[in-house]
Design a protein around this motif. Structure first.
Motif, PDB file in Angstrom:
ATOM      1  N   LYS A 131       0.834  -1.208   0.000  1.00 30.54           N
ATOM      2  CA  LYS A 131       0.000   0.000   0.000  1.00 30.54           C
ATOM      3  C   LYS A 131       0.868   1.258   0.000  1.00 30.54           C
ATOM      4  O   LYS A 131       0.549   2.255  -0.672  1.00 30.54           O
ATOM      5  CB  LYS A 131      -0.940  -0.008   1.201  1.00 30.54           C
ATOM      6  CG  LYS A 131      -2.066  -1.035   1.106  1.00 30.54           C
ATOM      7  CD  LYS A 131      -2.980  -0.974   2.302  1.00 30.54           C
ATOM      8  CE  LYS A 131      -4.154  -1.948   2.135  1.00 30.54           C
ATOM      9  NZ  LYS A 131      -5.071  -1.907   3.315  1.00 30.54           N
ATOM     10  N   LEU A 145      -4.957  -4.577  -3.163  1.00 32.81           N
ATOM     11  CA  LEU A 145      -4.978  -3.406  -4.052  1.00 32.81           C
ATOM     12  C   LEU A 145      -6.064  -3.485  -5.121  1.00 32.81           C
ATOM     13  O   LEU A 145      -6.091  -2.670  -6.046  1.00 32.81           O
ATOM     14  CB  LEU A 145      -3.605  -3.248  -4.721  1.00 32.81           C
ATOM     15  CG  LEU A 145      -2.418  -3.020  -3.771  1.00 32.81           C
ATOM     16  CD1 LEU A 145      -1.123  -2.913  -4.553  1.00 32.81           C
ATOM     17  CD2 LEU A 145      -2.634  -1.784  -2.906  1.00 32.81           C
ATOM     18  N   TRP A 152      -8.164  -0.235  -5.753  1.00 31.43           N
ATOM     19  CA  TRP A 152      -7.439   1.029  -5.904  1.00 31.43           C
ATOM     20  C   TRP A 152      -7.598   1.559  -7.328  1.00 31.43           C
ATOM     21  O   TRP A 152      -7.279   0.869  -8.308  1.00 31.43           O
ATOM     22  CB  TRP A 152      -5.954   0.832  -5.593  1.00 31.43           C
ATOM     23  CG  TRP A 152      -5.661   0.734  -4.124  1.00 31.43           C
ATOM     24  CD1 TRP A 152      -6.259  -0.082  -3.218  1.00 31.43           C
ATOM     25  CD2 TRP A 152      -4.675   1.482  -3.401  1.00 31.43           C
ATOM     26  NE1 TRP A 152      -5.711   0.088  -1.969  1.00 31.43           N
ATOM     27  CE2 TRP A 152      -4.730   1.046  -2.054  1.00 31.43           C
ATOM     28  CE3 TRP A 152      -3.744   2.458  -3.755  1.00 31.43           C
ATOM     29  CZ2 TRP A 152      -3.903   1.563  -1.067  1.00 31.43           C
ATOM     30  CZ3 TRP A 152      -2.913   2.978  -2.773  1.00 31.43           C
ATOM     31  CH2 TRP A 152      -3.004   2.545  -1.445  1.00 31.43           C
TER      32      TRP A 152
END
Length: 216
Positions: free
Chosen positions: A144, A174, A177
């Motif tokens: 991250k 992720l 994202w």
């Protein structure tokens, strides 16, 4: 292995659960045949005796621990086609090894032994003293942090090589994202996750989210 046939998959699982005495969510099964007619349908599944596999795994691990003079206690769970064994010994560091290498080797050894015994591959994950869970937290934190850097600089970054299960954790962490894509590159022990910047309002769709048995 036993076969069960019914009108629906749920009915098959119910039959197997009642006969074997195992919760439906803990059954290890695969769909052998599925027929759909105009007025009727039929589903056939094959069910492994999960308890037999688990007993073999536990006995195998205890034999290894006994051979190197370790006292071990085991807790085994079966969820979503994954057999997870939590191990506690009087010297956890011996089985974990440097950077988890001994634990990784032990995991592969157990999977090989089970595969040879039951003539089938199983998803098996060993953890000792919660080492794997702690490692997951660390690699996700680093991933991250790296992803934020990629969003800022628009420069792709390659993480350190990881085990298959660790890479899967990073991919999944992720997934949502925006403007971030992850993929695994390299071979064997050098395989690593690359975090890439993707222009536009897109969400990451990691290639390894739907993982194979080898990826775990």
């Amino acid at each position: 292995m036993k076969l069960y046939t019914a009108k629906t998959l749920e009915d098959c699982l119910e039959q197997a659960s009642n006969e074997i005495g195992v919760n439906k969510e803990d059954l290890m099964y695969k769909i052998v045949e599925e027929k759909k007619g105009l007025f009727s349908k039929k589903v056939t599944i094959s069910v492994e005796e999960t308890s037999d596999v688990i007993l073999f795994i536990e006995e195998y691990i205890r034999d290894i621990c006994h051979a190197i003079n370790l006292d071990a206690s085991l807790k085994t769970f079966y969820r979503e086609n994954l057999i997870k064994v939590l191990i506690e010994t009087n010297h956890n560091s011996i089985l974990i090894g440097n950077n988890g290498k001994s634990l990784e080797s032990l995991n592969e050894l157990v999977k090989l032994a089970v595969s040879q015994r039951f003539k089938k591959k199983f998803r098996i994950l060993l953890d000792i003293g919660n080492y794997k869970d702690k490692k997951y937290s660390r690699v996700i934190h680093e991933a991250k942090k790296a992803a934020k850097e990629v969003l800022s600089t628009h420069v792709d970054t390659k993480l350190e090589p990881m085990t298959p299960d660790e890479r899967k954790k990073v991919h999944n962490a992720l997934t949502n994202w925006k403007n971030i894509k992850t993929e695994s590159v390299g071979d064997g022990k050098n395989r690593a996750v690359v975090i890439k910047y993707v222009p536009g309002e897109v969400k990451n769709k990691p290639e390894n989210k739907a993982t194979t048995a080898e990826e775990e």
